[in-house]
Design an enzyme around this catalytic site. Structure first.
Site, PDB file in Angstrom:
ATOM      1  N   ARG A  16       0.811  -1.220   0.000  1.00 46.24           N
ATOM      2  CA  ARG A  16       0.000   0.000   0.000  1.00 46.24           C
ATOM      3  C   ARG A  16       0.846   1.272   0.000  1.00 46.24           C
ATOM      4  NH1 ARG A  16      -3.580  -2.629   4.784  1.00 46.24           N
ATOM      5  NH2 ARG A  16      -1.618  -3.761   5.003  1.00 46.24           N
ATOM      6  N   ASN A 382      36.687  28.412  -9.411  1.00 44.37           N
ATOM      7  CA  ASN A 382      37.460  27.236  -8.986  1.00 44.37           C
ATOM      8  C   ASN A 382      37.546  26.152 -10.050  1.00 44.37           C
ATOM      9  OD1 ASN A 382      34.664  26.940  -8.681  1.00 44.37           O
ATOM     10  ND2 ASN A 382      34.903  25.282  -7.216  1.00 44.37           N
TER      11      ASN A 382
HETATM   12  C1  UD1 Z   1      -2.351  -6.433  11.090  1.00 45.11           C
HETATM   13  C2  UD1 Z   1      -3.319  -7.336  11.867  1.00 45.11           C
HETATM   14  C3  UD1 Z   1      -4.574  -6.506  12.193  1.00 45.11           C
HETATM   15  C4  UD1 Z   1      -4.178  -5.264  12.971  1.00 45.11           C
HETATM   16  C5  UD1 Z   1      -3.099  -4.462  12.267  1.00 45.11           C
HETATM   17  C6  UD1 Z   1      -2.562  -3.404  13.181  1.00 45.11           C
HETATM   18  C7  UD1 Z   1      -3.090  -9.671  11.180  1.00 45.11           C
HETATM   19  C8  UD1 Z   1      -3.658 -10.741  10.346  1.00 45.11           C
HETATM   20  N1  UD1 Z   1      -3.678  -8.477  11.081  1.00 45.11           N
HETATM   21  O1  UD1 Z   1      -2.996  -6.071   9.884  1.00 45.11           O
HETATM   22  O2  UD1 Z   1      -5.476  -7.280  12.951  1.00 45.11           O
HETATM   23  O3  UD1 Z   1      -5.316  -4.462  13.198  1.00 45.11           O
HETATM   24  O4  UD1 Z   1      -2.005  -5.313  11.880  1.00 45.11           O
HETATM   25  O5  UD1 Z   1      -1.725  -2.499  12.539  1.00 45.11           O
HETATM   26  O6  UD1 Z   1      -2.150  -9.897  11.890  1.00 45.11           O
HETATM   27  N2  UD1 Z   1       4.386  -8.958   8.166  1.00 45.11           N
HETATM   28  C9  UD1 Z   1       5.364  -9.903   7.988  1.00 45.11           C
HETATM   29  N3  UD1 Z   1       5.143 -10.942   7.149  1.00 45.11           N
HETATM   30  C10 UD1 Z   1       3.977 -11.131   6.498  1.00 45.11           C
HETATM   31  C11 UD1 Z   1       2.964 -10.164   6.674  1.00 45.11           C
HETATM   32  C12 UD1 Z   1       3.184  -9.096   7.525  1.00 45.11           C
HETATM   33  O7  UD1 Z   1       6.445  -9.786   8.567  1.00 45.11           O
HETATM   34  O8  UD1 Z   1       3.867 -12.111   5.754  1.00 45.11           O
HETATM   35  C13 UD1 Z   1       4.632  -7.806   9.052  1.00 45.11           C
HETATM   36  C14 UD1 Z   1       4.592  -6.486   8.303  1.00 45.11           C
HETATM   37  O9  UD1 Z   1       5.907  -6.120   7.877  1.00 45.11           O
HETATM   38  C15 UD1 Z   1       4.046  -5.513   9.331  1.00 45.11           C
HETATM   39  C16 UD1 Z   1       3.226  -6.402  10.270  1.00 45.11           C
HETATM   40  O10 UD1 Z   1       3.632  -7.718  10.021  1.00 45.11           O
HETATM   41  O11 UD1 Z   1       5.071  -4.889  10.071  1.00 45.11           O
HETATM   42  C17 UD1 Z   1       1.750  -6.240  10.021  1.00 45.11           C
HETATM   43  O12 UD1 Z   1       1.471  -6.581   8.675  1.00 45.11           O
HETATM   44  P1  UD1 Z   1       0.427  -5.785   7.800  1.00 45.11           P
HETATM   45  O13 UD1 Z   1       0.369  -6.400   6.462  1.00 45.11           O
HETATM   46  O14 UD1 Z   1       0.684  -4.326   7.886  1.00 45.11           O
HETATM   47  O15 UD1 Z   1      -0.910  -6.140   8.591  1.00 45.11           O
HETATM   48  P2  UD1 Z   1      -2.250  -5.325   8.674  1.00 45.11           P
HETATM   49  O16 UD1 Z   1      -3.047  -5.559   7.450  1.00 45.11           O
HETATM   50  O17 UD1 Z   1      -1.971  -3.932   9.039  1.00 45.11           O
HETATM   51 CA    CA Z   2      -0.128  -2.686   9.291  1.00 41.77          CA
END
Ligand code: UD1
Ligand code: CA
Length: 465
Positions: A16, A382
């Site tokens: 995103r 220069n």
């Molecule tokens: C996630 C939560 C959601 C919460 C939100 C808060 C889950 C399924 N969802 O959603 O409930 O409200 O965070 O901000 O957990 N990441 C990895 N590997 C992956 C996917 C993600 O390391 O395969 C890491 C990302 O780098 C990030 C974090 O996990 O730092 C959260 O991932 P993101 O995809 O942002 O989750 P959200 O959709 O925000």
């Molecule tokens: Ca997130």
């Protein structure tokens, strides 16, 4: 907090953001997003594992080798990410799990979560933002305990109406986590292994899932896109500015004063609007910076005045004044009480105490000693089209207006370069150098040049007729 372990999930794709740079490396007030939550986690945990994936090498190189890293080769969800960290963790104990994209959480927020957790199986930090869109919603039972968390995409309309969200920050009993994490399945709209699904699995086996509501939104705000990044930056700037003001720095308009994390400014300095202070800048006391100043990794002494000017990777010593509209490029040392005026550009040069470059000059690759006066429009040339050369102007010399010094030249102490000279050879101490051609005055020619004589003659002859 004993032997607390922490894992930061930072492998996500960050789609995103629509950027080639891994999301967790996007700068927030001058440092990577990930650094903030890292600092907060390191303040409470004994050991730290960072899960990396997207741009793994770049993240590792930027953040450094102080921490352990686990690599998630494919981004199969937050649950899958946490599985990758398990081999780096002890068999049991308390585990704090954090997301790399929540930079606003501070040590105090994590301490509150840990206290609420106690010896539970799992505790999730929740929040109630003004707009819960995009977050996982917290489904609580009648007794208030957490049943499960449902992601926006998987939620029913009624579930989407729930205002309480999952912050993505949790405390787990590590031994229980090891038991339940492998049971996750990717049966959801995103076909990912959701970490959140571990909570109902634990609950089904009779474990109580706690929640700790973080009441100070936006502390738990996650960064998924550039709009949220800008919002978080505004909040972080507010924190930075407040801390500086508490230390005695004055700001006419904090909302238009942009200061990077880590910039040091001493008390009694005044910052005026539209001022941007970046990098590893330090500013002494009693300075007046702005309006419209842009400092980038600059070292500023005490009592310095900088107005509507740029100063990059240079030292400005105490009592100097710069601007308005000056450009101090990298590699300069501007000595005490030097005066740099309007439309002056200085690059890779040293200027000795009390020297003056008050108007419209360019000083590139030159060492100017103390009490030198550089007239308006002087250029130290220069660059000869192929190479850069360096010049030296000694103590007390005077360079007249619109002179060109063709580098390399040395102007001796107390020497005088007459206005409009182009100097290609060294000038001995105390000498006068003058290279312009002599002036000729041609009687009456001025009038004729302006056509006034002819017009007068015509007028006279017309009157006679
Ligand atoms: C996630 C939560 C959601 C919460 C939100 C808060 C889950 C399924 N969802 O959603 O409930 O409200 O965070 O901000 O957990 N990441 C990895 N590997 C992956 C996917 C993600 O390391 O395969 C890491 C990302 O780098 C990030 C974090 O996990 O730092 C959260 O991932 P993101 O995809 O942002 O989750 P959200 O959709 O925000
Ligand atoms: Ca997130």
């Amino acid at each position: 907090m004993g032997e607390l372990q922490a894992v930061i999930l930072a492998a996500g794709e960050g789609k995103r953001m629509r950027s080639a740079l891994p999301k967790v490396l996007h700068p927030l007030c001058g440092r990577p997003l990930l650094s903030y939550i890292l600092d907060s986690a390191a303040a409470v945990a004994k050991d730290l594992v960072i899960v990396i994936g997207r741009g793994a090498d770049q993240v590792r190189e930027t953040i450094g080798e102080r921490w352990s890293y686990a690599v998630q080769e494919k981004q199969l969800g937050t649950g899958h990410a946490l599985m990758q960290a398990l081999p780096y963790l002890p068999e049991e104990g308390c585990l704090l799990v954090l997301c790399g994209d929540t930079p606003l959480l501070e040590k105090g927020d994590l301490e509150r979560l840990l206290r609420a957790h106690g010896d539970s199986a799992a505790t999730v930090m929740t929040a109630v933002p003004p707009d819960p869109t995009g977050y996982g919603r917290v489904i609580r039972g009648q007794d208030g305990s957490v049943l499960r968390i449902v992601e926006e995409g998987d939620a029913s309309p009624a579930e989407r109406d729930i205002g309480e969200i999952n912050s993505g920050t949790y405390c787990f009993d590590l031994k229980l986590l090891r038991k339940f994490l492998p049971l996750l399945s990717p049966k959801n709209i995103q076909q990912e292994y959701y970490l959140t699904d571990v909570l109902p699995l634990m609950r089904e086996q009779g474990y109580l899932i706690g929640a700790c509501l973080n009441e100070c939104w936006p502390a738990a705000q996650g960064i998924n896109d550039r709009c949220q990044l800008a919002e978080a930056a505004a909040i972080m700037r507010g924190r930075i500015n407040r801390a500086l003001m508490e230390q005695g720095v004055a700001m006419l308009d904090p909302s238009s004063t942009y200061i990077d994390y880590g910039v040091r400014i001493e008390a009694e300095t005044v910052l005026l609007p539209q001022t941007l202070i970046e990098g590893e800048t330090t500013i002494g006391s009693g300075c007046r910076i702005g309006p419209g100043a842009h400092l980038l990794s600059a070292q500023i002494g005490d009592g310095v005045v900088i107005r509507q000017s740029v100063v990059a990777e240079s030292v400005i010593e105490s009592g100097a004044t710069v601007g308005p509209f000056a450009n101090i490029r990298p590699g300069c040392r501007i000595g005490p009480q030097v005066r740099i005026g309007d439309f002056v550009e200085v690059k890779n040069s040293t200027i000795g105490a009390k020297s003056k470059l008050p108007h419209h000059s360019y000083a590139g690759d030159v060492d100017i000693e103390g009490e030198v006066n550089i007239g308006a429009g002087v250029i130290v040339a220069n660059f000869d089209g192929r190479r850069k050369h360096r010049s030296l102007i000694r103590e007390g010399a005077f360079i007249g207006c619109n002179s060109n010094l063709i580098s390399p030249v040395e102007i001796g102490a107390g020497a005088f370069v007459a206005a409009g000279s182009t100097v290609t050879d060294d000038v001995p101490a105390g000498a006068l150098a003058i290279t312009r051609s002599e002036q000729k005055n041609c009687a009456g020619l001025g009038k004729r040049m302006l056509g006034k004589e002819e017009r007068q003659e015509k007028k006279e002859s017309a009157e006679k007729e």
